[in-house]
Design a protein around this motif. Sequence first.
Motif, PDB file in Angstrom:
ATOM      1  N   GLY A  15      -2.623  11.250  -8.407  1.00 52.61           N
ATOM      2  CA  GLY A  15      -1.673  10.141  -8.634  1.00 52.61           C
ATOM      3  C   GLY A  15      -0.453  10.678  -9.636  1.00 52.61           C
ATOM      4  N   GLY A  16      -0.691  11.876 -10.209  1.00 58.38           N
ATOM      5  CA  GLY A  16       0.487  12.608 -10.683  1.00 58.38           C
ATOM      6  C   GLY A  16       1.560  13.120 -10.066  1.00 58.38           C
ATOM      7  N   ARG A  38       2.669  25.387   2.267  1.00 58.36           N
ATOM      8  CA  ARG A  38       1.252  25.601   1.425  1.00 58.36           C
ATOM      9  C   ARG A  38       0.301  25.831   2.360  1.00 58.36           C
ATOM     10  N   GLN A  39      -0.657  26.502   1.545  1.00 63.01           N
ATOM     11  CA  GLN A  39      -1.765  27.200   2.031  1.00 63.01           C
ATOM     12  C   GLN A  39      -3.023  26.964   1.080  1.00 63.01           C
ATOM     13  N   ALA A  40      -3.924  25.982   1.764  1.00 60.94           N
ATOM     14  CA  ALA A  40      -5.231  25.599   1.061  1.00 60.94           C
ATOM     15  C   ALA A  40      -6.136  26.796   1.405  1.00 60.94           C
ATOM     16  N   GLU A  88      -6.253  16.554  -1.823  1.00 60.88           N
ATOM     17  CA  GLU A  88      -5.906  17.225  -0.596  1.00 60.88           C
ATOM     18  C   GLU A  88      -4.612  18.116  -0.595  1.00 60.88           C
ATOM     19  N   ASP A  89      -3.769  17.895  -1.722  1.00 68.63           N
ATOM     20  CA  ASP A  89      -2.437  18.778  -1.902  1.00 68.63           C
ATOM     21  C   ASP A  89      -2.796  20.065  -2.463  1.00 68.63           C
ATOM     22  N   THR A 120      -3.004  22.325  -8.197  1.00 66.27           N
ATOM     23  CA  THR A 120      -4.377  21.777  -8.312  1.00 66.27           C
ATOM     24  C   THR A 120      -4.392  20.423  -8.570  1.00 66.27           C
ATOM     25  N   VAL A 121      -4.789  19.630  -7.630  1.00 69.95           N
ATOM     26  CA  VAL A 121      -4.858  18.170  -7.976  1.00 69.95           C
ATOM     27  C   VAL A 121      -6.107  17.860  -8.186  1.00 69.95           C
TER      28      VAL A 121
END
Length: 123
Positions: A15-16, A38-40, A88-89, A120-121
């Motif tokens: 949410g941030g 981006r790369q997870a 998931e971001d 990191t979320v």
Amino acid sequence: QVQLVESGGGLVQAGGSLRLSCTASGIILHINKVKWYRQAPGKQRELVAEMTTGSSPNYAEHVKGRFIISQDNAKKTVYLQMNSLKPEDTAVYYCNLDLTAAQDMGISRNEHWGRGTQVTVSS
């Protein structure tokens, strides 16, 4: 020579918001196109947002309405404002700039990559 330096990543709760920056060093004559990838972990690098200077930006479906790409030509800096972040971001985010710059061999147009910044979320 042209180098890109990224900043703004970090740890944030779901949410941030975070704002990523990507600043180009060197004699930059024009920013032609901006892309953020981006790369997870365990996944392929994916395009998140892109913008050709003077045109409307395009966003991946899963970030549309939450992420905003922008640029400040005077500061040679591009940004990715990320709102309503989700777990998931979480990924390493990379900027990719299509630049016209003056380098040792003269004026040329090339793509350049940043080294990435971790986002990191937490849930």
